[in-house]
Scaffold this motif. Sequence first.
Motif, PDB file in Angstrom:
ATOM      1  N   GLU A 394       0.828  -1.206   0.000  1.00 58.34           N
ATOM      2  CA  GLU A 394       0.000   0.000   0.000  1.00 58.34           C
ATOM      3  C   GLU A 394       0.866   1.260   0.000  1.00 58.34           C
ATOM      4  N   THR A 395       2.004   1.226   0.679  1.00 64.54           N
ATOM      5  CA  THR A 395       2.897   2.393   0.690  1.00 64.54           C
ATOM      6  C   THR A 395       3.439   2.671  -0.704  1.00 64.54           C
ATOM      7  N   LEU A 396       3.905   1.647  -1.396  1.00 62.38           N
ATOM      8  CA  LEU A 396       4.431   1.843  -2.743  1.00 62.38           C
ATOM      9  C   LEU A 396       3.327   2.250  -3.719  1.00 62.38           C
ATOM     10  N   GLN A 397       2.112   1.722  -3.533  1.00 66.65           N
ATOM     11  CA  GLN A 397       0.993   2.152  -4.377  1.00 66.65           C
ATOM     12  C   GLN A 397       0.672   3.622  -4.154  1.00 66.65           C
ATOM     13  N   THR A 398       0.733   4.075  -2.904  1.00 68.59           N
ATOM     14  CA  THR A 398       0.498   5.492  -2.598  1.00 68.59           C
ATOM     15  C   THR A 398       1.551   6.368  -3.247  1.00 68.59           C
ATOM     16  N   LEU A 399       2.772   5.828  -3.408  1.00 71.36           N
ATOM     17  CA  LEU A 399       3.848   6.571  -4.059  1.00 71.36           C
ATOM     18  C   LEU A 399       3.751   6.510  -5.585  1.00 71.36           C
ATOM     19  N   GLY A 400       2.683   5.910  -6.100  1.00 72.65           N
ATOM     20  CA  GLY A 400       2.426   5.945  -7.535  1.00 72.65           C
ATOM     21  C   GLY A 400       3.066   4.837  -8.337  1.00 72.65           C
ATOM     22  N   LEU A 401       3.718   3.863  -7.696  1.00 70.71           N
ATOM     23  CA  LEU A 401       4.377   2.786  -8.430  1.00 70.71           C
ATOM     24  C   LEU A 401       3.370   1.706  -8.830  1.00 70.71           C
ATOM     25  N   PRO A 402       3.603   1.008  -9.954  1.00 69.13           N
ATOM     26  CA  PRO A 402       2.702  -0.079 -10.391  1.00 69.13           C
ATOM     27  C   PRO A 402       2.943  -1.341  -9.568  1.00 69.13           C
ATOM     28  N   VAL A 403       2.276  -1.449  -8.445  1.00 65.11           N
ATOM     29  CA  VAL A 403       2.543  -2.494  -7.458  1.00 65.11           C
ATOM     30  C   VAL A 403       1.342  -3.422  -7.335  1.00 65.11           C
ATOM     31  N   LYS A 404       1.627  -4.723  -7.245  1.00 58.32           N
ATOM     32  CA  LYS A 404       0.623  -5.733  -6.898  1.00 58.32           C
ATOM     33  C   LYS A 404       1.155  -6.539  -5.734  1.00 58.32           C
ATOM     34  N   MET A 405       0.241  -7.207  -5.034  1.00 53.10           N
ATOM     35  CA  MET A 405       0.628  -7.995  -3.866  1.00 53.10           C
ATOM     36  C   MET A 405       0.342  -9.477  -4.100  1.00 53.10           C
ATOM     37  N   LEU A 406       1.049 -10.330  -3.370  1.00 51.18           N
ATOM     38  CA  LEU A 406       0.894 -11.783  -3.504  1.00 51.18           C
ATOM     39  C   LEU A 406       1.145 -12.438  -2.150  1.00 51.18           C
ATOM     40  N   HIS A 407       0.099 -13.054  -1.604  1.00 46.88           N
ATOM     41  CA  HIS A 407       0.252 -13.794  -0.356  1.00 46.88           C
ATOM     42  C   HIS A 407      -0.824 -14.866  -0.285  1.00 46.88           C
ATOM     43  N   ALA A 408      -0.778 -15.707   0.742  1.00 42.32           N
ATOM     44  CA  ALA A 408      -1.620 -16.904   0.809  1.00 42.32           C
ATOM     45  C   ALA A 408      -3.083 -16.590   1.048  1.00 42.32           C
ATOM     46  N   GLN A 409      -3.417 -15.419   1.580  1.00 43.66           N
ATOM     47  CA  GLN A 409      -4.805 -15.097   1.892  1.00 43.66           C
ATOM     48  C   GLN A 409      -5.533 -14.421   0.740  1.00 43.66           C
ATOM     49  N   MET A 410      -4.877 -14.271  -0.398  1.00 46.11           N
ATOM     50  CA  MET A 410      -5.508 -13.655  -1.561  1.00 46.11           C
ATOM     51  C   MET A 410      -6.281 -14.699  -2.358  1.00 46.11           C
ATOM     52  N   ALA A 411      -7.268 -14.219  -3.133  1.00 43.83           N
ATOM     53  CA  ALA A 411      -7.991 -15.098  -4.041  1.00 43.83           C
ATOM     54  C   ALA A 411      -7.048 -15.572  -5.146  1.00 43.83           C
ATOM     55  N   GLN A 412      -7.324 -16.776  -5.673  1.00 42.28           N
ATOM     56  CA  GLN A 412      -6.412 -17.370  -6.647  1.00 42.28           C
ATOM     57  C   GLN A 412      -6.289 -16.528  -7.912  1.00 42.28           C
ATOM     58  N   LYS A 413      -7.382 -15.938  -8.369  1.00 41.73           N
ATOM     59  CA  LYS A 413      -7.318 -15.114  -9.584  1.00 41.73           C
ATOM     60  C   LYS A 413      -6.408 -13.907  -9.389  1.00 41.73           C
ATOM     61  N   SER A 414      -6.481 -13.282  -8.215  1.00 47.02           N
ATOM     62  CA  SER A 414      -5.610 -12.134  -7.925  1.00 47.02           C
ATOM     63  C   SER A 414      -4.149 -12.563  -7.860  1.00 47.02           C
ATOM     64  N   ARG A 415      -3.898 -13.748  -7.317  1.00 52.26           N
ATOM     65  CA  ARG A 415      -2.519 -14.250  -7.258  1.00 52.26           C
ATOM     66  C   ARG A 415      -1.965 -14.476  -8.659  1.00 52.26           C
ATOM     67  N   LEU A 416      -2.773 -15.037  -9.539  1.00 48.95           N
ATOM     68  CA  LEU A 416      -2.310 -15.279 -10.905  1.00 48.95           C
ATOM     69  C   LEU A 416      -2.081 -13.968 -11.654  1.00 48.95           C
ATOM     70  N   LYS A 417      -2.931 -12.966 -11.415  1.00 46.65           N
ATOM     71  CA  LYS A 417      -2.732 -11.659 -12.054  1.00 46.65           C
ATOM     72  C   LYS A 417      -1.420 -11.021 -11.596  1.00 46.65           C
ATOM     73  N   SER A 418      -1.108 -11.172 -10.326  1.00 55.13           N
ATOM     74  CA  SER A 418       0.152 -10.614  -9.811  1.00 55.13           C
ATOM     75  C   SER A 418       1.352 -11.258 -10.497  1.00 55.13           C
TER      76      SER A 418
END
Length: 636
Positions: A394-418
């Motif tokens: 969230e900090t890097l996103q606030t700084l305007g960088l194209p950032v995505k996150m990836l961790h075990a509690q995310m939905a599978q589709k979001s993980r694949l997009k990352s």
Amino acid sequence: SGKTLSFGLPILQYLLEEADRQAEKQEAPPREKLPLQALILTPTRELAMQVTEELKRTSCKKVPIGTIVGGFAEVKQKRVLEKTRPPILVATPGRLWELMSSNDYSHLNDLSQLRFLVVDEADRMIKQGNFPQLKQIFELINLANPPPEDPNELEDESDDDDDEDRLRSLQGIKGEAKVVMLDDSILAAIERERSGDKSAPKPMEMDDDEYLEQLEADDSDSDSEVETEEEEELVHRQTFVYSATLTLPTSTHHLIKKDHSKKSSKKSKKGKRQPSTVDGAIAEMLDLAGAMGEMKVVDLSNLIPEGKSQQSKKAAKDKKSDKDAASKSDDAKKKKSPSMAARLPPGLTLGEIRCAQRHKDSHLYGYLVTTQQGSSGPCLVFCNSIAAVRRVGETLQTLGLPVKMLHAQMAQKSRLKSLESLRKPKSRSIVVASDVAARGLDIPSVATVIHYDCARAVDTFIHRAGRTARGMGEKAVGTSISLVAPAEEREHQKICQSVLGEESNKFEQAHIDGRLLSEAQERASLATKIVSCNDFESQASKKNKWLLDAANDAGLDVDDSMLESSLLDGDKRDRQRFIEAKRAKEQLRQLLAKPMRKQHFGKFLSGAGLRESIKAEKEVKPFVVKLKNGKRKKKA
């Protein structure tokens, strides 16, 4: 290293040759009777899907391959097991055991024909508490297809049985009694023995028809015994155990601490095949999987002498050819054996940035935006916890960088997009991830790996750093940067000594220009205030929503005093915090619209730093975020 193909090619070769043989003999069984012949277990969903795609590409889709992982609808996986019935299954232990324990799928119930068992990233799979289902899966496999028995063990068991029978026949020793029912013939023989009649017993008379019936019965019994032996004949199962850090010393990675003294003593008595050279994670996994028979260890990640490690190759090239220097080095080697270092990809460069924990955000942002390597391509940032992943992302996103996150509690589709965002070689895509992305993923376009938190174990560091510099040749290059806080100094030194050698305590220092770093610190400080305020507001909103939903389900009214108040509705300190966050948003918006430069100029371009500034902007294009027509646009 070609790990997937090393177990994929033998499996595909056997299945294709078997299909050709059955086609020639016209013995191809119907699809509903095809058994499961290869099971590949991986720790993460992403790795399972990657292995599946690689095997499909290798086999030209001639061999059906199924994937059983969590995060997808069970209906689709049910269709795969019931209709497709693939001979190869790639699965994660959790979802696989969920389907196996239900006993609803005949394809998983019959494991007697399983010829190949592959355990990928084995050292992580057996770590305590990670995959409790793994042991249960192995128990079912060994029950359906037990490992071959050792002839030495059978001899020992038969000797023990003979000893027990001999002891039971002695007087005064307790044992089992054998009961034989007395019939007329036995009673007659006893009577002859008492009377002293030593004449031969009368021969038994049998009709021809009765004799033929007896022969037919004996033949049928022998045929049935042969058939049962053929039916009970078990297939030979080959077990593959893989990991990049299996052969590290036990002190460098945390394994299950288990007492093998009793097992080892039993095995030594029975003459089992386990050699004394196999220990640690390999021995643990072989015991769990029930692997028996001949064993081969192919070690591609052996420890190598410190002088031959990646970081000392440059020094090796400049080695003097002088005889005196060579003789001195030989004498030194004789006096002291070289320390050992773990082998990493040859194109990997290791670096570090030492800073305080609260300054990690600014150093991370400064490295990604102002350095040539940090902005050269996709980047993976690793954190030790999911909470840290969310905050840094969230900090890097606030700084305007194209950032995505990836961790075990995310939905599978979001993980694949990352993961998909990292496959663009020339992009500045950034993925902040937990260690769920540290193992096995093959994304050659990743240019940089940054360890925001120091890895807790050496094997974790090696797996993280191995996500870059993938492949072979001149293009297989990458950089690994560690952000080291004073509290992490001890763990970092252990990693340096394991990777570079016992005499090395640090990596090469990564340089960030001090003038650019000061601007990065100002922007990161504003972003931290904004993220902290947004996080407080979102948590209050989630709690209120949960309370209102629960009250509606119960048919109750909720008093306003029971709801969490926002910062604006709080006390004076909370309102001041909200106002500062609002001001920080405006200040950050203005700062992000300007490029970060080493030197700022007035109305006229002049001064000694002009050429240096022009050269720096040619090497690294400034990252600017502009607001246009109410929408944020990013310009690199």
